[in-house]
Design a protein around this motif. Sequence first.
Motif, PDB file in Angstrom:
ATOM      1  N   VAL A   1       0.547   0.323  30.583  1.00  0.00           N
ATOM      2  CA  VAL A   1       1.303  -0.803  31.120  1.00  0.00           C
ATOM      3  C   VAL A   1       2.795  -0.552  31.005  1.00  0.00           C
ATOM      4  O   VAL A   1       3.542  -0.788  31.940  1.00  0.00           O
ATOM      5  N   LEU A   2       3.250  -0.046  29.878  1.00  0.00           N
ATOM      6  CA  LEU A   2       4.677   0.230  29.709  1.00  0.00           C
ATOM      7  C   LEU A   2       5.159   1.249  30.720  1.00  0.00           C
ATOM      8  O   LEU A   2       6.225   1.105  31.295  1.00  0.00           O
TER       9      LEU A   2
ATOM     10  N   PRO B   1       3.644   7.039  48.653  1.00  0.00           N
ATOM     11  CA  PRO B   1       2.565   7.465  47.751  1.00  0.00           C
ATOM     12  C   PRO B   1       2.694   6.824  46.372  1.00  0.00           C
ATOM     13  O   PRO B   1       3.795   6.663  45.848  1.00  0.00           O
ATOM     14  N   THR B   2       1.566   6.443  45.808  1.00  0.00           N
ATOM     15  CA  THR B   2       1.504   5.896  44.457  1.00  0.00           C
ATOM     16  C   THR B   2       0.863   6.960  43.578  1.00  0.00           C
ATOM     17  O   THR B   2      -0.229   7.435  43.888  1.00  0.00           O
ATOM     18  N   THR B   3       1.555   7.339  42.509  1.00  0.00           N
ATOM     19  CA  THR B   3       1.065   8.434  41.688  1.00  0.00           C
ATOM     20  C   THR B   3       0.777   7.979  40.260  1.00  0.00           C
ATOM     21  O   THR B   3       1.351   7.012  39.775  1.00  0.00           O
TER      22      THR B   3
ATOM     23  N   GLU C   1      -6.109  -4.293  33.192  1.00  0.00           N
ATOM     24  CA  GLU C   1      -5.831  -4.432  34.610  1.00  0.00           C
ATOM     25  C   GLU C   1      -4.322  -4.590  34.794  1.00  0.00           C
ATOM     26  O   GLU C   1      -3.685  -5.357  34.078  1.00  0.00           O
ATOM     27  N   ILE C   2      -3.756  -3.842  35.733  1.00  0.00           N
ATOM     28  CA  ILE C   2      -2.319  -3.911  35.983  1.00  0.00           C
ATOM     29  C   ILE C   2      -2.069  -4.101  37.476  1.00  0.00           C
ATOM     30  O   ILE C   2      -2.923  -3.794  38.304  1.00  0.00           O
ATOM     31  N   GLN C   3      -0.895  -4.597  37.806  1.00  0.00           N
ATOM     32  CA  GLN C   3      -0.476  -4.798  39.194  1.00  0.00           C
ATOM     33  C   GLN C   3       0.273  -3.547  39.662  1.00  0.00           C
ATOM     34  O   GLN C   3       1.226  -3.120  39.010  1.00  0.00           O
ATOM     35  N   VAL C   4      -0.150  -2.998  40.783  1.00  0.00           N
ATOM     36  CA  VAL C   4       0.433  -1.767  41.315  1.00  0.00           C
ATOM     37  C   VAL C   4       0.852  -2.002  42.753  1.00  0.00           C
ATOM     38  O   VAL C   4       0.125  -2.628  43.523  1.00  0.00           O
TER      39      VAL C   4
ATOM     40  N   GLN D   1       5.079   4.784  40.276  1.00  0.00           N
ATOM     41  CA  GLN D   1       4.694   5.970  39.515  1.00  0.00           C
ATOM     42  C   GLN D   1       4.230   5.479  38.156  1.00  0.00           C
ATOM     43  O   GLN D   1       4.993   4.866  37.424  1.00  0.00           O
ATOM     44  N   LEU D   2       2.974   5.739  37.835  1.00  0.00           N
ATOM     45  CA  LEU D   2       2.345   5.226  36.626  1.00  0.00           C
ATOM     46  C   LEU D   2       2.169   6.344  35.607  1.00  0.00           C
ATOM     47  O   LEU D   2       1.972   7.498  35.983  1.00  0.00           O
ATOM     48  N   LEU D   3       2.193   5.978  34.337  1.00  0.00           N
ATOM     49  CA  LEU D   3       1.954   6.929  33.255  1.00  0.00           C
ATOM     50  C   LEU D   3       0.763   6.445  32.455  1.00  0.00           C
ATOM     51  O   LEU D   3       0.763   5.326  31.947  1.00  0.00           O
TER      52      LEU D   3
END
Length: 116
Positions: A13-14, A33-35, A100-103, A108-110
């Motif tokens: 989440v962070l 693109p979402t990575t 669950e997170i909002q994207v 760019q997610l870690l």
Amino acid sequence: MKALRNLIAASFVLGAVACARGAPDVEVDPDAPTTVVVDNQGFSDMTIYVFEGSRRIRLGIAGGHSETRFTLPKYLVRHLTSLRFQGDPIGGSRTPYSDEIQVSPGDQLLLRIPPS
């Protein structure tokens, strides 16, 4: 085990929030693109899945002690979408899930998987 899931969820989440807040009020390009970068700090290779509702999609393998980058399929992230992630260890039994997170498109997610 619960602490491991919480740590993974918190890290995830962070990472998502830090990356999503970069530009002020910029129109979102639905084709951006979402990575997801998976920082697998554990020994085991992990098969990484993304969940949209009850649908599970395999992203690929994140090797142990390495970083792996995945691009989410565009049909998953056309607008603000709720997703969860799972790391399924190859030859292991622990299967951590993220919250669950909002994207949004272009995020760019870690996902950090700590050593066991």
